[in-house]
Design a protein around this motif. Structure first.
Motif, short mmCIF file in Angstrom:
data_model
loop_
_atom_site.label_atom_id
_atom_site.label_comp_id
_atom_site.label_asym_id
_atom_site.label_seq_id
_atom_site.Cartn_x
_atom_site.Cartn_y
_atom_site.Cartn_z
N ARG A 164 -1.01 1.53 3.27
CA ARG A 164 -2.16 2.13 2.60
C ARG A 164 -1.73 2.90 1.35
O ARG A 164 -2.54 3.14 0.45
CB ARG A 164 -2.90 3.08 3.54
CG ARG A 164 -3.74 2.41 4.61
CD ARG A 164 -4.46 3.46 5.43
NE ARG A 164 -5.37 2.86 6.39
CZ ARG A 164 -6.13 3.58 7.22
NH1 ARG A 164 -6.08 4.90 7.18
NH2 ARG A 164 -6.94 2.98 8.07
N ASN A 165 -0.46 3.31 1.30
CA ASN A 165 0.03 4.06 0.15
C ASN A 165 0.35 3.16 -1.04
O ASN A 165 0.71 3.67 -2.10
CB ASN A 165 1.31 4.83 0.53
CG ASN A 165 1.04 5.91 1.55
OD1 ASN A 165 -0.08 6.37 1.68
ND2 ASN A 165 2.07 6.31 2.28
N LEU A 166 0.25 1.86 -0.87
CA LEU A 166 0.61 0.92 -1.92
C LEU A 166 -0.64 0.41 -2.63
O LEU A 166 -1.37 -0.42 -2.08
CB LEU A 166 1.38 -0.27 -1.35
CG LEU A 166 2.82 -0.05 -0.91
CD1 LEU A 166 3.36 -1.34 -0.30
CD2 LEU A 166 3.68 0.36 -2.10
N PRO A 167 -0.91 0.86 -3.85
CA PRO A 167 -2.00 0.24 -4.62
C PRO A 167 -1.58 -1.14 -5.09
O PRO A 167 -0.38 -1.47 -5.08
CB PRO A 167 -2.18 1.20 -5.81
CG PRO A 167 -0.86 1.87 -5.96
CD PRO A 167 -0.26 1.96 -4.58
N PRO A 168 -2.53 -1.98 -5.47
CA PRO A 168 -2.17 -3.33 -5.93
C PRO A 168 -1.13 -3.30 -7.04
O PRO A 168 -1.23 -2.50 -7.98
CB PRO A 168 -3.50 -3.89 -6.42
CG PRO A 168 -4.53 -3.15 -5.64
CD PRO A 168 -3.98 -1.77 -5.46
N GLY A 169 -0.11 -4.15 -6.89
CA GLY A 169 0.92 -4.25 -7.92
C GLY A 169 2.04 -3.25 -7.81
O GLY A 169 2.98 -3.27 -8.61
N GLN A 170 2.00 -2.37 -6.82
CA GLN A 170 3.06 -1.34 -6.67
C GLN A 170 3.84 -1.58 -5.39
O GLN A 170 3.27 -1.92 -4.35
CB GLN A 170 2.45 0.06 -6.64
CG GLN A 170 3.47 1.18 -6.50
CD GLN A 170 2.84 2.56 -6.60
OE1 GLN A 170 1.92 2.78 -7.38
NE2 GLN A 170 3.31 3.49 -5.78
N ASN A 171 5.16 -1.42 -5.45
CA ASN A 171 5.98 -1.59 -4.25
C ASN A 171 6.89 -0.40 -3.98
O ASN A 171 7.76 -0.47 -3.11
CB ASN A 171 6.81 -2.87 -4.34
CG ASN A 171 7.88 -2.79 -5.41
OD1 ASN A 171 7.79 -1.99 -6.33
ND2 ASN A 171 8.90 -3.63 -5.29
N VAL A 186 10.98 1.53 -0.95
CA VAL A 186 10.67 0.28 -1.63
C VAL A 186 10.24 -0.74 -0.57
O VAL A 186 10.93 -0.93 0.43
CB VAL A 186 11.89 -0.25 -2.42
CG1 VAL A 186 11.54 -1.58 -3.09
CG2 VAL A 186 12.35 0.76 -3.45
N TYR A 187 9.10 -1.38 -0.80
CA TYR A 187 8.53 -2.31 0.16
C TYR A 187 8.52 -3.74 -0.38
O TYR A 187 8.23 -3.97 -1.56
CB TYR A 187 7.08 -1.94 0.49
CG TYR A 187 6.92 -0.66 1.26
CD1 TYR A 187 6.78 -0.67 2.64
CD2 TYR A 187 6.88 0.57 0.61
CE1 TYR A 187 6.61 0.50 3.36
CE2 TYR A 187 6.71 1.75 1.32
CZ TYR A 187 6.57 1.71 2.69
OH TYR A 187 6.41 2.87 3.39
N ASP A 188 8.82 -4.70 0.49
CA ASP A 188 8.57 -6.10 0.23
C ASP A 188 7.59 -6.57 1.31
O ASP A 188 7.99 -6.84 2.44
CB ASP A 188 9.86 -6.91 0.28
CG ASP A 188 9.67 -8.37 -0.06
OD1 ASP A 188 8.51 -8.85 0.03
OD2 ASP A 188 10.65 -9.05 -0.40
N VAL A 189 6.32 -6.63 0.97
CA VAL A 189 5.31 -6.90 1.99
C VAL A 189 5.34 -8.35 2.45
O VAL A 189 4.78 -8.68 3.50
CB VAL A 189 3.90 -6.53 1.49
CG1 VAL A 189 3.82 -5.04 1.22
CG2 VAL A 189 3.53 -7.32 0.24
N ALA A 190 6.00 -9.23 1.70
CA ALA A 190 6.09 -10.62 2.12
C ALA A 190 7.08 -10.81 3.26
O ALA A 190 6.90 -11.69 4.11
CB ALA A 190 6.50 -11.51 0.93
N THR A 191 8.11 -9.98 3.31
CA THR A 191 9.15 -10.12 4.33
C THR A 191 9.17 -8.98 5.34
O THR A 191 9.88 -9.05 6.33
CB THR A 191 10.54 -10.19 3.67
OG1 THR A 191 10.78 -8.95 2.99
CG2 THR A 191 10.61 -11.33 2.66
#
Length: 261
Positions: A164-171, A186-191
């Motif tokens: 929820r802390n990640l706005p679109p385009g931010q990791n 740092v997040y990689d939401v795909a993995t």
């Protein structure tokens, strides 16, 4: 993914993994919330209730933050950990030399004890995320199931992913800023791979540290338990059994190995 007060691990691993001597030397921080009685005592009470007259297995036993108070409640505790440096700190504490420890990766290592099965196994304070692949996390559940007696339980304390802390385009999500220290995830939401990163300046000299994690969802953990032949028994927001809701930032979950027919 770590609280700012949690000790951080150096980027380069040594033979003890990320928790080598440089981290073990100052891991126990009495000013940190994780070492406060309000955090430790309810966890020990919760686990002692599940252990009953049986034995407890801690994965990632470390310096004995939970194992020692649990042992003081009369529970026989055994641990698995790859860091001799961390375990040495536990050994130096009162009662620490009475706790058996097997060295190795807790996702695959069998406890080196012939005293029988365990009534409860547990992983606290986000330690499940130190296993940085889904395969390793699944293997951990299967390893635990092999250790548990029928009717035994597996307990995990872990945060709910903070996407929820990640706005679109931010990791990147900062969680600490000061004139001498900056920390960010740092997040990689795909993995589902993530890392906590720390920049510190002391006497004009800068340092950088990073530790990898794999965040995991409550429902994903339930499926891992199912693959290992266990089922969810209860889920709470914390050790005091506060209700788990959609606004909870962490959970304490208990899975049960079916009792023998």
């Amino acid at each position: 993914m770590n609280d700012d007060d949690h000790p951080h691990q150096d980027q380069a691993q040594d033979q003890d993994g990320y928790f080598g001597e440089p981290i073990a030397a100052d891991y126990d921080d009495p000013s940190s919330d994780m070492f406060a009685p309000a955090a430790v005592e309810p966890a020990a009470d919760f686990l002692a209730e599940l252990a009953g007259a049986g034995r407890a297995l801690e994965l990632g036993i470390g310096t004995g933050r939970i194992a020692l108070p649990l042992a003081r409640r009369g529970v026989e505790v055994h641990g698995i950990d790859m860091s001799r440096a961390m375990v040495a700190r536990m050994r130096a504490k009162p009662g620490g030399d009475a706790i058996g420890v097997t060295y190795g990766d807790f996702s695959a290592t069998r406890a080196g004890t012939t005293d029988g099965e365990f009534s409860v196994a547990y992983l606290v304070y986000n330690t499940i995320m130190n296993l940085t692949s889904q395969e390793a996390q699944v293997a951990c559940f299967r390893n635990v199931a092999a250790h548990l007696a029928p009717g035994g339980t597996f307990v995990i304390e872990v945060g709910v992913p903070k996407l929820r802390n990640l706005p679109p385009g931010q990791n990147v999500v900062p969680f600490h800023t000061s004139p001498t220290r900056w920390a960010f995830d740092v997040y990689d939401v795909a993995t589902q791979n993530t890392s906590s990163n720390y920049v510190e300046v002391v006497d004009g000299r800068g340092s950088y540290r990073s530790i990898p994690f794999r965040y995991v969802w409550p429902s994903e953990l339930d499926l891992m338990a199912q693959l290992a032949g266990m089922r969810l028994r209860e889920r709470w927001e914390g050790w005091a059994r506060e209700p788990f809701t959609s606004e909870s930032t962490k959970h304490v979950s208990v899975w049960e190995k079916p009792a023998a027919d």
